[in-house]
Structures are given as C-alpha cells and as structure tokens.
Design a protein around this motif. Structure first.
Motif, PDB file in Angstrom:
ATOM      1  N   SER A 199       0.799  -1.227   0.000  1.00  0.00           N
ATOM      2  CA  SER A 199       0.000   0.000   0.000  1.00  0.00           C
ATOM      3  C   SER A 199       0.833   1.279   0.000  1.00  0.00           C
ATOM      4  O   SER A 199       0.373   2.334  -0.467  1.00  0.00           O
ATOM      5  CB  SER A 199      -0.953   0.016   1.195  1.00  0.00           C
ATOM      6  OG  SER A 199      -0.231  -0.053   2.417  1.00  0.00           O
ATOM      7  N   SER A 200       2.055   1.211   0.500  1.00  0.00           N
ATOM      8  CA  SER A 200       2.900   2.416   0.563  1.00  0.00           C
ATOM      9  C   SER A 200       3.570   2.733  -0.768  1.00  0.00           C
ATOM     10  O   SER A 200       4.159   3.801  -0.933  1.00  0.00           O
ATOM     11  CB  SER A 200       3.967   2.257   1.650  1.00  0.00           C
ATOM     12  OG  SER A 200       4.799   1.132   1.375  1.00  0.00           O
ATOM     13  N   ASN A 211       2.902   3.387  -4.609  1.00  0.00           N
ATOM     14  CA  ASN A 211       1.823   3.683  -5.558  1.00  0.00           C
ATOM     15  C   ASN A 211       1.928   2.867  -6.841  1.00  0.00           C
ATOM     16  O   ASN A 211       0.905   2.491  -7.427  1.00  0.00           O
ATOM     17  CB  ASN A 211       1.816   5.180  -5.910  1.00  0.00           C
ATOM     18  CG  ASN A 211       0.966   5.977  -4.944  1.00  0.00           C
ATOM     19  OD1 ASN A 211       0.066   5.436  -4.303  1.00  0.00           O
ATOM     20  ND2 ASN A 211       1.272   7.253  -4.811  1.00  0.00           N
ATOM     21  N   TRP A 242     -14.040  13.349  -5.908  1.00  0.00           N
ATOM     22  CA  TRP A 242     -13.648  12.033  -5.415  1.00  0.00           C
ATOM     23  C   TRP A 242     -14.635  11.558  -4.362  1.00  0.00           C
ATOM     24  O   TRP A 242     -15.318  12.356  -3.725  1.00  0.00           O
ATOM     25  CB  TRP A 242     -12.236  12.087  -4.822  1.00  0.00           C
ATOM     26  CG  TRP A 242     -11.179  12.243  -5.865  1.00  0.00           C
ATOM     27  CD1 TRP A 242     -10.466  11.245  -6.470  1.00  0.00           C
ATOM     28  CD2 TRP A 242     -10.718  13.460  -6.460  1.00  0.00           C
ATOM     29  NE1 TRP A 242      -9.591  11.763  -7.395  1.00  0.00           N
ATOM     30  CE2 TRP A 242      -9.715  13.134  -7.413  1.00  0.00           C
ATOM     31  CE3 TRP A 242     -11.043  14.809  -6.279  1.00  0.00           C
ATOM     32  CZ2 TRP A 242      -9.051  14.078  -8.161  1.00  0.00           C
ATOM     33  CZ3 TRP A 242     -10.386  15.757  -7.037  1.00  0.00           C
ATOM     34  CH2 TRP A 242      -9.400  15.389  -7.960  1.00  0.00           C
ATOM     35  N   ARG A 255      -9.486   8.624  -3.645  1.00  0.00           N
ATOM     36  CA  ARG A 255      -8.290   9.438  -3.882  1.00  0.00           C
ATOM     37  C   ARG A 255      -7.006   8.621  -4.009  1.00  0.00           C
ATOM     38  O   ARG A 255      -6.011   9.115  -4.511  1.00  0.00           O
ATOM     39  CB  ARG A 255      -8.122  10.458  -2.747  1.00  0.00           C
ATOM     40  CG  ARG A 255      -9.158  11.579  -2.784  1.00  0.00           C
ATOM     41  CD  ARG A 255      -8.885  12.614  -1.716  1.00  0.00           C
ATOM     42  NE  ARG A 255      -9.811  13.726  -1.808  1.00  0.00           N
ATOM     43  CZ  ARG A 255      -9.641  14.784  -2.588  1.00  0.00           C
ATOM     44  NH1 ARG A 255      -8.552  14.877  -3.328  1.00  0.00           N
ATOM     45  NH2 ARG A 255     -10.523  15.756  -2.604  1.00  0.00           N
ATOM     46  N   SER A 256      -7.014   7.393  -3.548  1.00  0.00           N
ATOM     47  CA  SER A 256      -5.782   6.596  -3.584  1.00  0.00           C
ATOM     48  C   SER A 256      -6.025   5.267  -4.293  1.00  0.00           C
ATOM     49  O   SER A 256      -7.146   4.757  -4.333  1.00  0.00           O
ATOM     50  CB  SER A 256      -5.277   6.338  -2.158  1.00  0.00           C
ATOM     51  OG  SER A 256      -6.147   5.459  -1.466  1.00  0.00           O
ATOM     52  N   TYR A 257      -4.952   4.712  -4.833  1.00  0.00           N
ATOM     53  CA  TYR A 257      -5.033   3.406  -5.475  1.00  0.00           C
ATOM     54  C   TYR A 257      -5.351   2.312  -4.458  1.00  0.00           C
ATOM     55  O   TYR A 257      -5.944   1.291  -4.810  1.00  0.00           O
ATOM     56  CB  TYR A 257      -3.728   3.080  -6.191  1.00  0.00           C
ATOM     57  CG  TYR A 257      -3.449   3.969  -7.375  1.00  0.00           C
ATOM     58  CD1 TYR A 257      -4.414   4.183  -8.349  1.00  0.00           C
ATOM     59  CD2 TYR A 257      -2.207   4.599  -7.521  1.00  0.00           C
ATOM     60  CE1 TYR A 257      -4.165   4.994  -9.442  1.00  0.00           C
ATOM     61  CE2 TYR A 257      -1.951   5.409  -8.613  1.00  0.00           C
ATOM     62  CZ  TYR A 257      -2.931   5.615  -9.570  1.00  0.00           C
ATOM     63  OH  TYR A 257      -2.685   6.421 -10.648  1.00  0.00           O
ATOM     64  N   PHE A 258      -4.948   2.547  -3.197  1.00  0.00           N
ATOM     65  CA  PHE A 258      -5.235   1.570  -2.152  1.00  0.00           C
ATOM     66  C   PHE A 258      -6.740   1.471  -1.918  1.00  0.00           C
ATOM     67  O   PHE A 258      -7.292   0.378  -1.793  1.00  0.00           O
ATOM     68  CB  PHE A 258      -4.520   1.965  -0.860  1.00  0.00           C
ATOM     69  CG  PHE A 258      -4.779   1.030   0.290  1.00  0.00           C
ATOM     70  CD1 PHE A 258      -4.331  -0.287   0.257  1.00  0.00           C
ATOM     71  CD2 PHE A 258      -5.486   1.468   1.401  1.00  0.00           C
ATOM     72  CE1 PHE A 258      -4.578  -1.149   1.315  1.00  0.00           C
ATOM     73  CE2 PHE A 258      -5.733   0.610   2.460  1.00  0.00           C
ATOM     74  CZ  PHE A 258      -5.279  -0.696   2.414  1.00  0.00           C
ATOM     75  N   GLU A 259      -7.423   2.602  -1.860  1.00  0.00           N
ATOM     76  CA  GLU A 259      -8.875   2.587  -1.695  1.00  0.00           C
ATOM     77  C   GLU A 259      -9.559   2.018  -2.941  1.00  0.00           C
ATOM     78  O   GLU A 259     -10.559   1.308  -2.844  1.00  0.00           O
ATOM     79  CB  GLU A 259      -9.385   3.988  -1.416  1.00  0.00           C
ATOM     80  CG  GLU A 259      -8.977   4.557  -0.073  1.00  0.00           C
ATOM     81  CD  GLU A 259      -9.495   5.977   0.107  1.00  0.00           C
ATOM     82  OE1 GLU A 259     -10.693   6.135   0.378  1.00  0.00           O
ATOM     83  OE2 GLU A 259      -8.692   6.919  -0.035  1.00  0.00           O
TER      84      GLU A 259
END
Length: 320
Positions: free
Chosen positions: A28-29, A31, A148, A156-160
C-alpha cells in the motif's frame, strides 16, 4: 447461496480474499505496485466475465473492449452531462453494453455465425466502433470531473480503489458460480461441447448463447467505468483490439470453463507482462514482448488444457 455454491468454494474464496487484502496492505505504501495490483485485478475481472461466453459457451468472442468502452463512456457521460453519480450510472453503462451485444448477437446467432467467423465478426466490431468514436467525438481525451468519493467510485488513492475493484472481482466470480451451478450453465456447457447435438435434444441454442452474451457484456460494461477511473479519462482508444485479444487468450490459457483458471491466468500472466515491460521495455525495446510471447507459447505447448488442466495433472501426480 451456500447450498448453490458449496462450502468448499466459499472457503476458497475467503482464503483468496484474505491473501489479496494482505498483499494490498503490504504494498500500500508504493503507488506503482498498488496501481499494478488494481490493473491486474480489473483485468482478471474482464477475463472472468469472458469465461461466461468463451469458456462456458465456447464462443470465441473478441469484442470485450467494445463493451468495456461503451460501458465506461456511458457511465462517464451520464456523470459529466447529467450529474448521475457513477455508483448508479454503472448499471446504465452495463445495460448499454448489453443492448449493443444483443443487437449484434440476434442476427449473428440467427444466421448461424460461429467459430472463427464469430471471432472475426466480434474483432471487427471493436475496429468499427474505434473509428466511429474517433471521428464523432474526436481524438481528444475527456477527463473526469475533479470529484472524489465512493459515490463516484473514484477514491483518492489506489489503495482505496483496490477495495472497489476487489468487490467487483468477487461479484464476477460469484456470477460465474451461479451460472455454472444452474440449468443455464448446464445448457451452455452442452452448447460448447456440441451445438448441433444440443439443438437436436431441444435446447434453444440461440436463446442461451444470447443470454450468456448479455451477462458477459453487462458485466464488462459495468467494469468499463473502473478502467476509465484508472486512466482518469476516456477516449476512442478504449476500443482496444489488443486488450480484447489478451482477454480471450487469458481465458483460453486458464482452461475453458474454469473460473479459477481464468482468474489465475489473468493475474499471473498480466503481472508477468507488466514486470517484463517495466524492467526490460526501456532497456531492450521489444524484448519484453518477445519473452512474454515465448512464455505463452511454452505454456500452451506444455499444458494445452490450460492452468485448470495443469492443476488437475498435479493433483493426480501428488495422489500417486
């Protein structure tokens, strides 16, 4: 649901989900790795949807990217022009793709187009739509609004984003299982084995092929918006023939009709392709494609029944 799918299958799904979520937290850290994971899972969703028409029904469909693009563009346009939130609009996108598929499928199946001719027809559909959209909406990229949130299926994040795609992939797998373990699945497999014999015993092959095509195109149309989210834009380039061919190839390599095989092949070979492109594409242009192609050829020669066949062979070997 448990009775239809089976406890062992549900347990396997839970283990699969646990591994995916654990892996997502591990990377997750970073990208790049998170984006790669999102792309691989979404591609696996496309291949899983293709399994319904290609693996179960035996129709070599090469129009996946047409349905992906129609669904993605429809959902995005509804949001941009009418303010329809994508969490609702994706169903309209899936419906638009299904309507296109039905419009093509009715005359195609009515006149008995099958096998290589069906493959050529569906491949041509992607090229035709690519040119229609290029000249109608222009060669430009159209960007999504700067909003978003989960209601827009655009975190907003690739993790989400991973969790949205993961849920979508799980739905694709469950849809496959429900089809396989139903009367529809029985008829589709009968059509795949011998369409003429299926007709002779009273199966309405045209109807059931159309149903399979509708389910497959609806799912890919819904997933198409997530493809747009990853790019943050859409254009005529979404009608990508190479993507449609790759989806079909992964479905075949996974083992026709195998749900787990199709998902596994998509994840393994898409990851391999991206790895080779990242580490070799900029140093020796073209070498990554050569090695990737060789890997597919060697695997196809060694295990012509795909990953599912390899798995069955290994199980027999360990039981000896």
């Amino acid at each position: 649901m448990i009775a239809i799918i089976g406890r062992d299958t549900i347990l396997a799904l839970l283990i699969f989900e646990a591994v995916l979520i654990l892996l997502a937290f591990v990377v997750s850290s970073n990208n790049y790795y998170m984006l790669l994971m999102d792309q691989v899972l979404l591609f696996a969703g496309f291949v899983g949807a293709w399994n319904i028409i290609g693996g179960l029904t035996g129709q070599l469909d090469l129009a996946a990217s047409a349905y992906i693009a129609i669904g993605g563009i429809t959902t995005s346009a509804l949001w941009i022009k009418l303010g329809v939130p994508p969490v609702v609009g994706v169903f309209a996108g899936g419906l638009a793709s299904a309507l296109l598929a039905v419009a093509i499928g009715i005359p195609t199946f009515r006149f008995g187009v099958r096998e290589v001719w069906y493959a050529l027809l569906t491949a041509s559909l992607v090229v035709i739509l690519n040119n229609i959209f290029r000249y109608s909406i222009g060669p430009w990229d159209f960007y999504l609004p700067s909003k978003w949130g989960w209601v827009y299926l655009r975190p907003r994040s690739y993790f989400e984003l991973f969790f949205i795609i993961d849920i979508a992939l799980l739905i694709v797998v469950v849809a496959n299982l429900l089809v396989v373990n139903s009367k529809l699945g029985y008829y589709l497999k009968s059509i795949r084995e011998d369409e003429l014999v299926s007709e002779s015993i009273g199966i309405d092959t045209r109807l059931y092929k159309l149903l399979a095509l509708s389910i497959y195109s609806f799912i890919t149309g819904v997933l198409g918006y997530l493809q747009v989210v990853i790019y943050s834009s859409f254009s005529y380039r979404l009608f990508d023939s190479s993507l449609a061919i790759s989806i079909a190839i992964m479905g075949i390599i996974g083992g026709l009709g195998s749900i787990g095989g199709s998902i596994a092949s998509a994840m393994v070979f898409r990851t391999l392709g991206e790895y080779l492109r990242s580490y070799l594409g900029g140093v020796f242009p073209g070498l990554d494609l050569l090695l990737y192609g060789l890997a597919l050829i060697v695997f196809g020669i060694t295990w012509p029944d795909g990953l599912a066949g390899m798995y069955r062979g290994l199980r027999r070997w360990f039981k000896k």
